[in-house]
Scaffold this active site. Structure first.
Site, PDB file in Angstrom:
ATOM      1  N   GLY A  36       0.966  -1.207  -0.068  1.00 17.42           N
ATOM      2  CA  GLY A  36       0.004   0.081  -0.124  1.00 17.42           C
ATOM      3  C   GLY A  36       0.610   1.270  -0.023  1.00 17.42           C
ATOM      4  O   GLY A  36       2.248   1.261   0.154  1.00 17.42           O
ATOM      5  N   SER A 117     -12.172 -13.807  -2.235  1.00 13.16           N
ATOM      6  CA  SER A 117     -11.760 -13.924  -3.578  1.00 13.16           C
ATOM      7  C   SER A 117     -12.748 -15.113  -4.360  1.00 13.16           C
ATOM      8  O   SER A 117     -13.105 -15.937  -3.716  1.00 13.16           O
ATOM      9  CB  SER A 117     -10.371 -14.129  -3.830  1.00 13.16           C
ATOM     10  OG  SER A 117     -10.035 -14.316  -5.029  1.00 13.16           O
ATOM     11  N   TYR A 141      -3.295 -19.156  -2.836  1.00 15.04           N
ATOM     12  CA  TYR A 141      -3.925 -17.931  -2.326  1.00 15.04           C
ATOM     13  C   TYR A 141      -5.438 -18.317  -2.262  1.00 15.04           C
ATOM     14  O   TYR A 141      -6.045 -17.884  -1.289  1.00 15.04           O
ATOM     15  CB  TYR A 141      -3.702 -17.033  -3.606  1.00 15.04           C
ATOM     16  CG  TYR A 141      -4.698 -15.758  -3.423  1.00 15.04           C
ATOM     17  CD1 TYR A 141      -4.350 -14.764  -2.588  1.00 15.04           C
ATOM     18  CD2 TYR A 141      -5.599 -15.525  -4.443  1.00 15.04           C
ATOM     19  CE1 TYR A 141      -5.522 -13.807  -2.548  1.00 15.04           C
ATOM     20  CE2 TYR A 141      -6.739 -14.650  -4.491  1.00 15.04           C
ATOM     21  CZ  TYR A 141      -6.484 -13.622  -3.378  1.00 15.04           C
ATOM     22  OH  TYR A 141      -7.268 -12.661  -3.495  1.00 15.04           O
ATOM     23  N   LYS A 145      -7.861 -17.971   1.160  1.00 12.83           N
ATOM     24  CA  LYS A 145      -9.107 -17.028   1.227  1.00 12.83           C
ATOM     25  C   LYS A 145     -10.274 -18.213   1.862  1.00 12.83           C
ATOM     26  O   LYS A 145     -11.096 -17.553   2.557  1.00 12.83           O
ATOM     27  CB  LYS A 145      -9.499 -16.657  -0.186  1.00 12.83           C
ATOM     28  CG  LYS A 145      -8.433 -15.253  -0.311  1.00 12.83           C
ATOM     29  CD  LYS A 145      -8.866 -14.101   0.526  1.00 12.83           C
ATOM     30  CE  LYS A 145      -7.956 -12.913   0.196  1.00 12.83           C
ATOM     31  NZ  LYS A 145      -8.288 -11.840   1.268  1.00 12.83           N
TER      32      LYS A 145
END
Length: 327
Positions: A36, A117, A141, A145
């Site tokens: 970020g 996701s 990934y 999730k």
């Protein structure tokens, strides 16, 4: 009403922060700035720099600001890279979510919107992905999730009947694109839009990875959804949780129709005014022909709609990226 946005200095999180403010809610950000940018956090929004893996910091933040709910966006979001870095992915996404839940429980914070996701579905062989489709994630990934959703659901069961029963929902989506504010743009080194934008800004030819898929034009078809629409759905979900209105455990934020990579490339040339013919590169392993989700449940409950055309998605993203580069 104060909502903590974990990962609120990132591309998606920063848009959610702006949408919360526009809705009259009070956003608060925690972000370790690993991907970020502090400059993405609007002036006047409290910013706590730190990791969600720091249990004491998360709990202290919740208590200090009297947080009513959490929108949990922070995480390691690169599906392809997660194959090479599974332990890092699980630490950030699974352990991170567990710690957020633990801190919420200790602080008595009982509302949670989880940024999940559509990767939890893996590579389904149906034209439209619905929420009840079997979950078969194809990467660490996606697995992380899905485990995050399990953790949240289990905590909901465990806290039912207590002083602060956890109310929660998970929002699943694929490719988030565009910009809702010229000051915020996608800086990912792996996503299609920023990859194409960088190539065009540097005078290189964008690539299409495979043009022999079983689709109308031979290129992959995916959900592409505008980041402002995604942010708005998170806010409605937060409001629904806070008001005690019934809510589903999970929603797909899908486009219903999808767009092919070729259609995206055509829009890129049309909107930017840069005429180019994409270079055709070999397929990437594991890329399915088509993955598109329905958004019917979210439309019913979260005022979800894909309100932007492909040209609007490209134009907003391109203008924000050019503004950042000064070109």
């Amino acid at each position: 009403m104060t909502w903590l946005v974990t990962g609120g200095a990132g591309y998606i999180g920063a848009h959610i922060v702006r949408a919360l403010g526009a809705a009259g809610l009070e956003p608060l950000v925690i972000d370790d700035l690993s991907s970020g940018h502090e400059g993405f956090v609007p002036a006047g929004v409290p910013f706590v720099r730190g990791s969600i893996l720091d249990r004491a910091l998360v709990e202290q933040t919740l208590r200090t600001y009297g947080v009513d709910g959490v929108i949990h966006v922070a995480g390691f979001k690169y599906a392809g890279v997660s194959v090479q870095r599974p332990l890092h992915t699980y630490a950030q996404n699974v352990e991170g979510t567990r710690i957020v839940l633990e801190a919420m429980d200790a602080a008595g914070t009982a509302n949670l919107v989880f940024s999940s996701s559509a990767a939890v579905y893996g590579t389904p062989d149906v034209p439209l992905v619905t929420e009840d489709l079997p979950k078969r994630p194809a990467s660490p990934y996606g697995e992380s999730k899905l485990i995050g959703e399990w953790l949240i659901a289990d905590q909901g069961v465990a806290t039912a009947g207590t002083r602060h029963p956890l109310r929660h929902t998970s929002l699943r989506y694929f490719n988030v694109v565009g910009s809702g504010d010229p000051a915020v743009y996608d800086t990912s080194p792996h996503n299609l839009f920023p990859l194409v934008f960088e190539a065009l800004l540097e005078g290189r030819t964008p690539k299409i990875f495979g043009d022999d898929y079983d689709t109308a034009d031979g290129t992959n078809v995916r959900d592409y959804v505008h980041v402002a629409d995604i942010a708005a759905a998170h806010v409605v979900a937060a409001q629904r949780l806070a008001s005690g209105t019934p809510i589903e455990p999970a929603y797909n934020l899908g486009s219903q129709n999808g767009l092919s990579v070729r259609q995206i490339m055509d829009a890129m040339a049309r909107v930017t005014g840069i005429d180019f013919t994409p270079e055709i590169a070999p397929r990437r392993p594991g890329d399915p022909d088509r993955i598109v989700a329905t958004g019917e449940l979210a439309a019913r409950d979260l005022d979800w709609a894909n309100r932007h055309t492909v040209d609007e998605m490209v134009r907003s993203g391109w203008e924000a990226r050019r503004a950042a580069s000064g070109r």
